[in-house]
Design an enzyme around this catalytic site. Sequence first.
Site, PDB file in Angstrom:
ATOM      1  N   HIS A 163       0.800  -1.224   0.000  1.00  0.00           N
ATOM      2  CA  HIS A 163       0.000   0.000   0.000  1.00  0.00           C
ATOM      3  C   HIS A 163       0.836   1.279   0.000  1.00  0.00           C
ATOM      4  O   HIS A 163       0.269   2.374  -0.039  1.00  0.00           O
ATOM      5  CB  HIS A 163      -0.904   0.011   1.230  1.00  0.00           C
ATOM      6  CG  HIS A 163      -0.122   0.139   2.492  1.00  0.00           C
ATOM      7  ND1 HIS A 163       0.552  -0.921   3.054  1.00  0.00           N
ATOM      8  CD2 HIS A 163       0.146   1.212   3.276  1.00  0.00           C
ATOM      9  CE1 HIS A 163       1.188  -0.503   4.136  1.00  0.00           C
ATOM     10  NE2 HIS A 163       0.948   0.785   4.297  1.00  0.00           N
ATOM     11  N   HIS A 185       1.648   6.915  -0.783  1.00  0.00           N
ATOM     12  CA  HIS A 185       0.792   6.078   0.057  1.00  0.00           C
ATOM     13  C   HIS A 185      -0.515   5.859  -0.696  1.00  0.00           C
ATOM     14  O   HIS A 185      -1.226   6.821  -0.994  1.00  0.00           O
ATOM     15  CB  HIS A 185       0.529   6.777   1.398  1.00  0.00           C
ATOM     16  CG  HIS A 185       0.146   5.845   2.485  1.00  0.00           C
ATOM     17  ND1 HIS A 185      -1.121   5.301   2.572  1.00  0.00           N
ATOM     18  CD2 HIS A 185       0.857   5.336   3.516  1.00  0.00           C
ATOM     19  CE1 HIS A 185      -1.169   4.503   3.631  1.00  0.00           C
ATOM     20  NE2 HIS A 185       0.025   4.501   4.227  1.00  0.00           N
TER      21      HIS A 185
END
Length: 152
Positions: free
Chosen positions: A59, A74
Amino acid sequence: MALPILAPVAGRVVAMTDVDDPVFAGELVGPGLAIDPARDAPAEVVAPVDGTVAKLHAHAFVVETADGRGVLVHLGINTVQLGGEGFTLLVAEGDAVVAGQVLVTWDPAAVEAGGRSSVCPVVALDAQPGSLSRHARPGDGVAAGDPFLEWV
């Protein structure tokens, strides 16, 4: 030396203060901008700068440049909770990458369907306030690989 930073994903630019996470919104790890990604599936995520993949999670990742500056991407908020599900890594930690190279594919619509935000903060790690110039403004549309920020 100025460091151009590319948009890692396609979508609409969001001010960091509008990101629904206090660490990113408060720019506690560094300044930047975020992108509300296009909902095309699968979406490609590209390296924002030339460098080495210093940290890699499904992620999120950090690319560190030759002069030691790190750029964090992110993918969504609270997406660590997914345990990597829905993300495909195309590189490994320690790999050399070039700006614009596809590093990850993911499905922002699936992230949202699971009740999480798919907004993607792009952070100049540990940069001083005022050290970034913005090529994109909140509300602008960007494509992956477009000029996004410049770290001066």
